[in-house]
Write a protein that holds these residues in place. Structure first.
Motif, mmCIF file in Angstrom:
data_model
loop_
_atom_site.group_PDB
_atom_site.id
_atom_site.type_symbol
_atom_site.label_atom_id
_atom_site.label_comp_id
_atom_site.label_asym_id
_atom_site.label_seq_id
_atom_site.Cartn_x
_atom_site.Cartn_y
_atom_site.Cartn_z
ATOM 1 N N GLY A 1 0.818 -1.188 0.000
ATOM 2 C CA GLY A 1 0.000 0.000 0.000
ATOM 3 C C GLY A 1 0.858 1.246 0.000
ATOM 4 O O GLY A 1 1.833 1.346 0.713
ATOM 5 N N ASP A 2 0.505 2.202 -0.874
ATOM 6 C CA ASP A 2 1.178 3.485 -0.969
ATOM 7 C C ASP A 2 2.670 3.356 -1.250
ATOM 8 O O ASP A 2 3.447 4.210 -0.876
ATOM 9 N N SER A 3 3.111 2.320 -1.929
ATOM 10 C CA SER A 3 4.532 2.196 -2.258
ATOM 11 C C SER A 3 4.816 2.806 -3.615
ATOM 12 O O SER A 3 3.943 3.084 -4.394
ATOM 13 N N GLN A 4 6.067 3.014 -3.891
ATOM 14 C CA GLN A 4 6.517 3.498 -5.185
ATOM 15 C C GLN A 4 7.432 2.428 -5.757
ATOM 16 O O GLN A 4 7.646 1.400 -5.189
ATOM 17 N N GLY A 5 8.039 2.698 -6.906
ATOM 18 C CA GLY A 5 8.987 1.765 -7.476
ATOM 19 C C GLY A 5 8.600 1.388 -8.877
ATOM 20 O O GLY A 5 7.689 1.948 -9.458
ATOM 21 N N ARG A 6 9.335 0.466 -9.462
ATOM 22 C CA ARG A 6 9.037 0.015 -10.803
ATOM 23 C C ARG A 6 7.685 -0.665 -10.806
ATOM 24 O O ARG A 6 7.481 -1.670 -10.165
ATOM 25 N N GLY A 7 6.796 -0.130 -11.525
ATOM 26 C CA GLY A 7 5.454 -0.670 -11.546
ATOM 27 C C GLY A 7 4.478 0.423 -11.890
ATOM 28 O O GLY A 7 4.853 1.496 -12.343
ATOM 29 N N ARG A 8 3.235 0.151 -11.658
ATOM 30 C CA ARG A 8 2.233 1.157 -11.951
ATOM 31 C C ARG A 8 1.177 1.147 -10.872
ATOM 32 O O ARG A 8 1.012 0.169 -10.149
ATOM 33 N N PRO A 9 0.442 2.247 -10.770
ATOM 34 C CA PRO A 9 -0.580 2.317 -9.726
ATOM 35 C C PRO A 9 -1.704 1.314 -9.984
ATOM 36 O O PRO A 9 -2.045 1.022 -11.128
ATOM 37 N N ILE A 10 -2.275 0.828 -8.923
ATOM 38 C CA ILE A 10 -3.414 -0.076 -9.018
ATOM 39 C C ILE A 10 -4.662 0.745 -9.301
ATOM 40 O O ILE A 10 -4.939 1.725 -8.605
ATOM 41 N N ASP A 11 -5.397 0.346 -10.339
ATOM 42 C CA ASP A 11 -6.666 1.002 -10.632
ATOM 43 C C ASP A 11 -7.807 0.129 -10.108
ATOM 44 O O ASP A 11 -7.575 -0.940 -9.530
ATOM 45 N N ALA A 12 -9.043 0.577 -10.299
ATOM 46 C CA ALA A 12 -10.205 -0.132 -9.744
ATOM 47 C C ALA A 12 -10.322 -1.550 -10.289
ATOM 48 O O ALA A 12 -10.629 -2.483 -9.553
ATOM 49 N N ARG A 13 -10.051 -1.738 -11.574
ATOM 50 C CA ARG A 13 -10.131 -3.075 -12.179
ATOM 51 C C ARG A 13 -9.104 -4.010 -11.548
ATOM 52 O O ARG A 13 -9.402 -5.159 -11.206
ATOM 53 N N MET A 14 -7.888 -3.514 -11.363
ATOM 54 C CA MET A 14 -6.837 -4.322 -10.734
ATOM 55 C C MET A 14 -7.194 -4.639 -9.289
ATOM 56 O O MET A 14 -6.983 -5.759 -8.826
ATOM 57 N N LEU A 15 -7.711 -3.630 -8.574
ATOM 58 C CA LEU A 15 -8.051 -3.838 -7.177
ATOM 59 C C LEU A 15 -9.114 -4.925 -7.027
ATOM 60 O O LEU A 15 -9.032 -5.756 -6.120
ATOM 61 N N ARG A 16 -10.108 -4.942 -7.919
ATOM 62 C CA ARG A 16 -11.128 -6.000 -7.856
ATOM 63 C C ARG A 16 -10.482 -7.374 -8.059
ATOM 64 O O ARG A 16 -10.831 -8.335 -7.382
ATOM 65 N N ALA A 17 -9.533 -7.467 -8.985
ATOM 66 C CA ALA A 17 -8.847 -8.739 -9.218
ATOM 67 C C ALA A 17 -7.981 -9.137 -8.030
ATOM 68 O O ALA A 17 -7.874 -10.315 -7.686
ATOM 69 N N LEU A 18 -7.371 -8.142 -7.388
ATOM 70 C CA LEU A 18 -6.478 -8.415 -6.267
ATOM 71 C C LEU A 18 -7.220 -8.542 -4.941
ATOM 72 O O LEU A 18 -6.601 -8.784 -3.916
ATOM 73 N N GLY A 19 -8.530 -8.399 -4.977
ATOM 74 C CA GLY A 19 -9.321 -8.542 -3.768
ATOM 75 C C GLY A 19 -9.518 -9.986 -3.369
ATOM 76 O O GLY A 19 -10.502 -10.328 -2.711
ATOM 77 N N HIS A 20 -8.610 -10.848 -3.761
ATOM 78 C CA HIS A 20 -8.654 -12.279 -3.436
ATOM 79 C C HIS A 20 -7.251 -12.700 -3.014
ATOM 80 O O HIS A 20 -6.293 -12.561 -3.791
ATOM 81 N N PRO A 21 -7.078 -13.230 -1.812
ATOM 82 C CA PRO A 21 -5.730 -13.556 -1.316
ATOM 83 C C PRO A 21 -4.947 -14.523 -2.205
ATOM 84 O O PRO A 21 -3.725 -14.363 -2.341
ATOM 85 N N LEU A 22 -5.607 -15.477 -2.826
ATOM 86 C CA LEU A 22 -4.879 -16.426 -3.676
ATOM 87 C C LEU A 22 -4.307 -15.725 -4.904
ATOM 88 O O LEU A 22 -3.161 -15.974 -5.286
ATOM 89 N N ARG A 23 -5.075 -14.832 -5.501
ATOM 90 C CA ARG A 23 -4.561 -14.121 -6.669
ATOM 91 C C ARG A 23 -3.392 -13.231 -6.276
ATOM 92 O O ARG A 23 -2.410 -13.110 -7.023
ATOM 93 N N MET A 24 -3.473 -12.606 -5.104
ATOM 94 C CA MET A 24 -2.347 -11.792 -4.652
ATOM 95 C C MET A 24 -1.109 -12.647 -4.420
ATOM 96 O O MET A 24 0.003 -12.244 -4.760
ATOM 97 N N ARG A 25 -1.289 -13.815 -3.848
ATOM 98 C CA ARG A 25 -0.153 -14.713 -3.611
ATOM 99 C C ARG A 25 0.480 -15.152 -4.929
ATOM 100 O O ARG A 25 1.700 -15.172 -5.066
ATOM 101 N N MET A 26 -0.375 -15.492 -5.901
ATOM 102 C CA MET A 26 0.138 -15.922 -7.199
ATOM 103 C C MET A 26 0.903 -14.797 -7.886
ATOM 104 O O MET A 26 1.990 -15.018 -8.440
ATOM 105 N N LEU A 27 0.364 -13.578 -7.855
ATOM 106 C CA LEU A 27 1.069 -12.445 -8.457
ATOM 107 C C LEU A 27 2.380 -12.189 -7.734
ATOM 108 O O LEU A 27 3.409 -11.932 -8.368
ATOM 109 N N GLU A 28 2.364 -12.293 -6.415
ATOM 110 C CA GLU A 28 3.590 -12.110 -5.637
ATOM 111 C C GLU A 28 4.655 -13.121 -6.071
ATOM 112 O O GLU A 28 5.823 -12.771 -6.254
ATOM 113 N N LEU A 29 4.276 -14.373 -6.251
ATOM 114 C CA LEU A 29 5.234 -15.397 -6.668
ATOM 115 C C LEU A 29 5.773 -15.123 -8.070
ATOM 116 O O LEU A 29 6.973 -15.292 -8.318
ATOM 117 N N LEU A 30 4.915 -14.687 -8.973
ATOM 118 C CA LEU A 30 5.372 -14.369 -10.332
ATOM 119 C C LEU A 30 6.324 -13.176 -10.322
ATOM 120 O O LEU A 30 7.329 -13.171 -11.040
#
Length: 197
Positions: free
Chosen positions: A3-32
């Motif tokens: 939350g509120d971090s900077q760095g290589r990447g892009r801001p999370i928009d509403a569509r992304m937030l809905r997708a990331l509103g699931h712990p398994l999807r966040m874990r999978m993205l973290e691993l990738l």
């Protein structure tokens, strides 16, 4: 992904937030993001789910613009996936007023905290493995400061600038190092019910 971090990447928009509103999807993205491209089957083994389940979640992440198929790997029977950015960052203020995003925002933030706890716990469990190279160099710290919200933001931006100064491509002899930073308010006395301004 914090939350509120900077760095290589892009801001999370509403569509992304809905997708990331699931712990398994966040874990999978973290691993990738941490370990690079993987198949649904490989991710399934790592997260304890079937390849059918991870495949479906990967498609949700792809529809949100967070991952894509890595067409340079695999074959017709084996699809590899890769993240579209090294990291993501979220400004909570972008979503606090939207009642449709209250649930996904809460799930995202809670999962971020759980992922940080799990990463630190895993390091503690594996500490003997790192003893030779990292003895005296690992830091767990915290500080309690009296700051205004603007000062806290300024401090966080300075810390992120330092992190960016150290960001580079991997070299022989490097280890992957996880840095985590948070700055948030807390009430000095939980029994006080008066809200601070």
């Amino acid at each position: 992904m914090t939350g509120d971090s900077q760095g290589r990447g892009r801001p999370i928009d509403a569509r992304m937030l809905r997708a990331l509103g699931h712990p398994l999807r966040m874990r999978m993205l973290e691993l990738l993001q941490a370990d690079g491209p993987a198949t649904a089957t490989g991710l399934g083994k790592r997260v304890g789910e079937s390849s059918g389940t991870t495949s479906w979640h990967l498609r949700v992440l792809a529809e949100a613009g967070l991952v894509e198929e890595d067409t340079g790997r695999g074959n017709k029977r084996e699809r590899w996936w890769r993240p579209l950015q090294e990291s993501t960052h979220l400004r909570t203020s972008d979503f606090l007023g939207d009642p449709d995003l209250t649930g996904p925002l809460d799930a995202f933030l809670r999962t971020v905290v759980e992922q940080r706890y799990q990463a630190e716990s895993q390091f503690v469990a594996e500490a003997p493995r790192w003893a030779d190279r990292w003895s005296g160099k690992v830091v767990f710290g915290d500080a309690r400061l009296s700051l205004t919200p603007d000062e806290a933001l300024e401090m966080s931006e300075e810390i992120h600038a330092v992190v960016e100064r150290y960001r580079r491509d991997a070299r022989p002899g490097d280890d992957r190092v996880l840095t985590q930073w948070s700055a948030f308010p807390r009430r000095a006395r939980p029994e006080d019910t008066e809200e601070s301004g």
